[in-house]
Scaffold this motif. Structure first.
Motif, PDB file in Angstrom:
ATOM      1  N   ARG A 188      54.951  44.620  28.916  1.00 45.59           N
ATOM      2  CA  ARG A 188      54.110  44.009  29.947  1.00 45.59           C
ATOM      3  C   ARG A 188      53.395  42.807  29.349  1.00 45.59           C
ATOM      4  O   ARG A 188      53.067  42.801  28.164  1.00 45.59           O
ATOM      5  N   VAL A 189      53.205  41.792  30.174  1.00 42.05           N
ATOM      6  CA  VAL A 189      52.512  40.577  29.755  1.00 42.05           C
ATOM      7  C   VAL A 189      51.266  40.424  30.622  1.00 42.05           C
ATOM      8  O   VAL A 189      51.348  40.536  31.853  1.00 42.05           O
ATOM      9  N   PHE A 190      50.119  40.224  29.979  1.00 42.80           N
ATOM     10  CA  PHE A 190      48.864  39.995  30.703  1.00 42.80           C
ATOM     11  C   PHE A 190      48.462  38.537  30.526  1.00 42.80           C
ATOM     12  O   PHE A 190      48.395  38.041  29.394  1.00 42.80           O
ATOM     13  N   CYS A 191      48.196  37.855  31.631  1.00 41.26           N
ATOM     14  CA  CYS A 191      47.773  36.453  31.585  1.00 41.26           C
ATOM     15  C   CYS A 191      46.348  36.350  32.109  1.00 41.26           C
ATOM     16  O   CYS A 191      46.034  36.907  33.173  1.00 41.26           O
ATOM     17  N   GLU A 192      45.504  35.664  31.361  1.00 44.41           N
ATOM     18  CA  GLU A 192      44.130  35.448  31.827  1.00 44.41           C
ATOM     19  C   GLU A 192      44.152  34.476  32.993  1.00 44.41           C
ATOM     20  O   GLU A 192      44.829  33.444  32.944  1.00 44.41           O
ATOM     21  N   ASP A 249      46.165  38.979  35.180  1.00 41.88           N
ATOM     22  CA  ASP A 249      47.342  39.318  35.988  1.00 41.88           C
ATOM     23  C   ASP A 249      48.344  40.002  35.073  1.00 41.88           C
ATOM     24  O   ASP A 249      48.548  39.566  33.925  1.00 41.88           O
ATOM     25  N   MET A 250      48.985  41.059  35.584  1.00 43.45           N
ATOM     26  CA  MET A 250      49.960  41.802  34.785  1.00 43.45           C
ATOM     27  C   MET A 250      51.364  41.549  35.332  1.00 43.45           C
ATOM     28  O   MET A 250      51.580  41.551  36.546  1.00 43.45           O
ATOM     29  N   PHE A 251      52.315  41.349  34.418  1.00 45.14           N
ATOM     30  CA  PHE A 251      53.726  41.177  34.768  1.00 45.14           C
ATOM     31  C   PHE A 251      54.526  42.137  33.895  1.00 45.14           C
ATOM     32  O   PHE A 251      54.290  42.218  32.688  1.00 45.14           O
ATOM     33  N   GLN A 252      55.458  42.871  34.512  1.00 46.05           N
ATOM     34  CA  GLN A 252      56.212  43.885  33.757  1.00 46.05           C
ATOM     35  C   GLN A 252      57.699  43.533  33.696  1.00 46.05           C
ATOM     36  O   GLN A 252      58.285  43.068  34.667  1.00 46.05           O
ATOM     37  N   ILE A 253      58.273  43.808  32.523  1.00 46.46           N
ATOM     38  CA  ILE A 253      59.674  43.465  32.262  1.00 46.46           C
ATOM     39  C   ILE A 253      60.396  44.720  31.807  1.00 46.46           C
ATOM     40  O   ILE A 253      59.860  45.499  31.018  1.00 46.46           O
ATOM     41  N   GLY A 254      61.628  44.923  32.296  1.00 49.43           N
ATOM     42  CA  GLY A 254      62.403  46.081  31.857  1.00 49.43           C
ATOM     43  C   GLY A 254      63.736  46.158  32.570  1.00 49.43           C
ATOM     44  O   GLY A 254      64.074  45.318  33.405  1.00 49.43           O
ATOM     45  N   GLY A 305      45.586  43.000  36.963  1.00 53.81           N
ATOM     46  CA  GLY A 305      45.479  43.457  35.576  1.00 53.81           C
ATOM     47  C   GLY A 305      44.695  44.759  35.462  1.00 53.81           C
ATOM     48  O   GLY A 305      43.959  45.138  36.378  1.00 53.81           O
ATOM     49  N   VAL A 306      44.876  45.451  34.347  1.00 53.53           N
ATOM     50  CA  VAL A 306      44.133  46.688  34.082  1.00 53.53           C
ATOM     51  C   VAL A 306      43.624  46.663  32.644  1.00 53.53           C
ATOM     52  O   VAL A 306      44.168  45.958  31.800  1.00 53.53           O
ATOM     53  N   LYS A 307      42.555  47.443  32.371  1.00 52.07           N
ATOM     54  CA  LYS A 307      42.017  47.536  31.011  1.00 52.07           C
ATOM     55  C   LYS A 307      41.639  48.985  30.731  1.00 52.07           C
ATOM     56  O   LYS A 307      41.323  49.739  31.667  1.00 52.07           O
ATOM     57  N   PRO A 308      41.682  49.424  29.454  1.00 51.15           N
ATOM     58  CA  PRO A 308      41.390  50.826  29.152  1.00 51.15           C
ATOM     59  C   PRO A 308      39.956  51.188  29.518  1.00 51.15           C
ATOM     60  O   PRO A 308      39.046  50.382  29.363  1.00 51.15           O
ATOM     61  N   SER A 309      39.797  52.425  30.060  1.00 45.59           N
ATOM     62  CA  SER A 309      38.430  52.883  30.392  1.00 45.59           C
ATOM     63  C   SER A 309      38.185  54.260  29.785  1.00 45.59           C
ATOM     64  O   SER A 309      37.841  54.362  28.610  1.00 45.59           O
ATOM     65  N   THR A 310      38.432  55.334  30.538  1.00 49.43           N
ATOM     66  CA  THR A 310      38.089  56.684  30.065  1.00 49.43           C
ATOM     67  C   THR A 310      39.203  57.320  29.249  1.00 49.43           C
ATOM     68  O   THR A 310      40.382  57.144  29.563  1.00 49.43           O
TER      69      THR A 310
END
Length: 433
Positions: A151-155, A109-114, A62-67
């Motif tokens: 994208r789906v983020f799961c804790e 965890d990040m999962f991407q759909i497209g 997973g990723v989260k906003p920073s700068t």
């Protein structure tokens, strides 16, 4: 009696153990594409399939906003390309871009759909063709599904909350919102935007049960905020912010990618759905009762689950139904009211009602069932059969169609349901002997 056997099989473990990446992984849930009856018509292949199970990864990605950087456009391209970390670029004008860098998040965890088959996409989704046909045989001239749609983020820790966001990171780990994309700065200062055709979400009221009612369709932004729908699918102006709703997926949430609609089922929700074995036991129970054609007096039998999934050639014992009245027959060639379209206007020999005459196919995708009831009702006009409560649930759900229309559709083949009669109760005749 097979019904008791079916009940005992209902709570057996998920059908997807073989997909599990390790011994006892945590399963977050599944995304299931509406319009397919248990698998793609040509079979599931790799990341292109009708359902995708999300498991806890061995290592968090997973990723989260920073700068946040405000740069001229030339600098922005360099900043995006040389850092090697995830970022979202918002082009404000030809010479100014806001770049939001994202840093690693050990808790998600990040999962991407497209539509893209590039490696960042975990679940490849293409346009659903109504009637359950494979897109490759019926080529879409221009897909409306984004290459990196959402994208789906799961804790990673209980309760394993899943959140959905519009847009996915591409191979260079970037999401790029160009000059023409709808984007804005929020009052708290953070940038946000919408993708071209948008990611729409509908949370049913009361979860995914026979008591549930349709919720309201909303649009999800790149940062996961909830908005009312735009005037048309790709309009430049966003809808209004809906502050008391969230991007958290719940059991039964629908995600529309403008060309395909996905159903989210939680791991707990899937535990209460019928298994393939349960559906097979119900099929055998109907066939064991030896329903007969009331005219030909020949015994009818539902085809195997495998044949039903593939919509393969019709069988001699295949049940057919007069949808206007629900009387089930074997196939016969009389009672036509129209020479041009032979099966659209047929007169039932039992009650003289006139209407479509179609073969019946069992609904084989367990995730679409809201209960474990017997298959007693058919969708109109396609003839897919499932439980009464499941048929009634789906016939009330408005699904996005095109750029601004909504209509109910069969979840097993995506055929638009009849506006006057969405389903038909089946009337079987038992053996005369």
């Amino acid at each position: 009696m097979l019904h008791t056997e079916a009940k005992s099989l209902m709570f057996s473990s998920s059908q997807e153990e073989h997909c599990a990446p390790s011994k006892d992984p945590v399963k977050y849930g599944e995304l299931v594409v509406l319009g397919y009856n248990g698998s793609l018509p040509n079979g599931d292949r790799g990341r292109r399939k009708s359902r995708f199970a999300l498991y806890r990864r061995t290592k968090a990605n997973g990723v989260k906003p920073s700068t946040v950087h405000i740069l001229n456009t030339g600098q922005a391209n360099k900043a995006v390309n040389c850092k090697g970390q995830h970022s979202i670029s918002y082009t404000l004008s030809r010479n100014q871009t806001v770049v939001v860098e994202y840093s690693h998040d050990k808790d998600t965890d990040m999962f991407q759909i497209g539509r893209s088959t590039e490696s960042p996409i975990d679940f490849v989704v293409t346009d659903t063709i109504a009637g359950g046909q494979e897109g490759e045989e019926t080529p879409i001239t221009q897909s409306t599904i984004s290459r990196f749609a959402c994208r789906v983020f799961c804790e990673r820790n209980p309760p394993y909350t899943a959140r959905i966001y519009a847009a996915g990171f591409d191979s260079s780990k970037n999401i790029f919102l160009g000059e023409k994309a709808a984007k804005w700065k929020n009052p708290d200062g953070h940038m946000d935007g919408l993708t071209t055709n948008g990611v729409l979400v509908m949370h049913p009221k009361g979860g995914f049960t026979e008591e549930s009612k349709p919720g309201v369709w909303r649009e999800i932004s790149v940062c996961g905020d909830v908005y009312t729908l735009r005037e048309t699918r790709s309009a430049q102006t966003p809808g209004k912010l809906v502050e008391n709703e969230s991007n958290i997926l719940q059991d039964g949430s629908l995600v529309d990618l403008c060309g395909a609609t996905l159903l989210w089922r939680t791991a707990e929700g899937l535990f209460h759905t019928p298994t393939q074995k349960h559906l097979e036991a119900l099929r055998q129970e109907i066939n064991a009762a030896r329903p007969q054609c009331p005219v030909g007096l020949n015994t009818l039998a539902f085809p195997s689950m495998q044949r039903s999934r593939a919509l393969s050639s019709l069988e001699d014992k295949q049940p057919w139904v007069y949808l206007a009245c629900g009387h089930v027959h074997g196939y016969h060639n009389w009672g036509h009211r129209s020479e041009q379209e032979p099966n659209t206007q047929r007169e039932c020999p039992m009650c003289r009602m006139v209407g479509p005459y179609v073969p019946l196919w069992l609904g084989c995708e367990p995730a679409f069932y809201v209960d474990t009831g017997a298959p007693t009702h058919a969708f109109v006009p396609c003839g897919h059969v499932c439980s009464e409560k499941s048929v009634k649930y789906w016939s009330e759900i408005p699904l996005p169609h095109g750029t601004h229309a909504f209509h109910a559709a069969c979840p097993f083949c995506a055929t638009q349901l009849s506006l006057t009669q969405g389903c038909s109760k089946l009337i079987f005749q038992g053996p005369v002997d």
